[in-house]
Design an enzyme around this catalytic site. Structure first.
Site, PDB file in Angstrom:
ATOM      1  N   GLY A 112       1.602   3.862  -0.210  1.00 23.19           N
ATOM      2  CA  GLY A 112       2.635   2.824  -0.252  1.00 23.19           C
ATOM      3  C   GLY A 112       2.135   1.401  -0.102  1.00 23.19           C
ATOM      4  O   GLY A 112       2.855   0.552   0.404  1.00 23.19           O
TER       5      GLY A 112
ATOM      6  N   LEU B  34       5.110   9.830  -8.189  1.00 25.96           N
ATOM      7  CA  LEU B  34       4.372  10.637  -9.168  1.00 25.96           C
ATOM      8  C   LEU B  34       5.185  11.750  -9.809  1.00 25.96           C
ATOM      9  O   LEU B  34       4.627  12.734 -10.276  1.00 25.96           O
ATOM     10  CB  LEU B  34       3.114  11.208  -8.498  1.00 25.96           C
ATOM     11  CG  LEU B  34       2.147  10.144  -7.973  1.00 25.96           C
ATOM     12  CD1 LEU B  34       0.938  10.793  -7.329  1.00 25.96           C
ATOM     13  CD2 LEU B  34       1.716   9.190  -9.078  1.00 25.96           C
TER      14      LEU B  34
ATOM     15  N   HIS C  61       2.367   0.609 -14.046  1.00 24.40           N
ATOM     16  CA  HIS C  61       1.298   1.515 -14.489  1.00 24.40           C
ATOM     17  C   HIS C  61      -0.029   0.762 -14.402  1.00 24.40           C
ATOM     18  O   HIS C  61      -0.112  -0.395 -14.831  1.00 24.40           O
ATOM     19  CB  HIS C  61       1.555   1.975 -15.927  1.00 24.40           C
ATOM     20  CG  HIS C  61       0.576   3.002 -16.395  1.00 24.40           C
ATOM     21  ND1 HIS C  61       0.595   4.303 -15.958  1.00 24.40           N
ATOM     22  CD2 HIS C  61      -0.473   2.911 -17.254  1.00 24.40           C
ATOM     23  CE1 HIS C  61      -0.399   4.972 -16.524  1.00 24.40           C
ATOM     24  NE2 HIS C  61      -1.055   4.151 -17.315  1.00 24.40           N
TER      25      HIS C  61
END
Length: 196
Positions: free
Chosen positions: A16, A89, A108
């Protein structure tokens, strides 16, 4: 502009570090607030980061995400306006995309459309970039649709690579871009999307 703050849910599966940048960026924002931090892993360190910021958390199983409406109901209950994926994910199911049209954003760690798709996450992306002898990489911030890394692009920026960079060195360069740009781009998106 809406009179109330835009309520953001951050989804993350791991440590995170990007989520933490959002917690800090919007802590005193008059525009938006982090209203919920969600994870599909009970042991994800992002939950600890959220608790340190006194932010509410919500965990769910992958089965709940795919086969029930639990996640959607929680987001509706918390009056979430925007979902930000920060190292989440799992593929977002279609019912969530339909409930939040053009309101789910992902980052991304490469310049899409290259180096995207299933299995292209984390160090796998940077290994592919190095193997191809690319001399630049970067980040792509995009809307989420029903396929990995194929949603409309919101923002891209790049960094120079050298032929000697290892995947870990590429990862470090790209992560710096993520931390610098992701919260600012989402803030700008909110300004444009929700202004009256």
């Amino acid at each position: 502009m809406k009179s109330n703050k835009i309520r953001i849910a951050v989804f993350a599966s791991g440590s995170g570090s990007n989520a933490e940048r959002f917690f800090e960026h919007f802590k005193h924002s008059p525009l938006a607030e982090i209203a919920l931090v969600c994870s599909n892993r009970q042991d994800a360190y992002v939950l600890e980061r959220a608790r340190n910021h006194r932010l509410p958390t919500y965990t769910f199983t992958n089965k709940q995400l795919q086969e029930s409406q639990d996640v959607l109901l929680k987001l509706q209950e918390e009056k979430i306006d925007l979902i930000v994926l920060a190292g989440f994910l799992r593929l977002i199911p279609s019912y969530l995309i339909e409930a939040f049209p053009n309101s789910i954003v992902n980052i991304h760690p490469a310049l899409l459309p290259k180096w995207g798709g299933k299995g292209m996450w984390g160090i796998h992306v940077h290994e592919a970039v190095v193997k191809a002898k690319e001399l630049q990489s970067g980040i792509t911030i995009h809307y989420v649709n029903g396929r990995y890394d194929e949603g409309d692009i919101i923002y891209q920026t790049s960094c120079a690579l050298t032929e000697h960079d290892s995947p870990a060195e590429v990862a470090a360069k790209v992560l710096r871009l993520e931390h610098e740009h992701y919260p600012k781009v989402v803030e700008q998106l909110i300004r444009e999307k929700y202004k009256e």
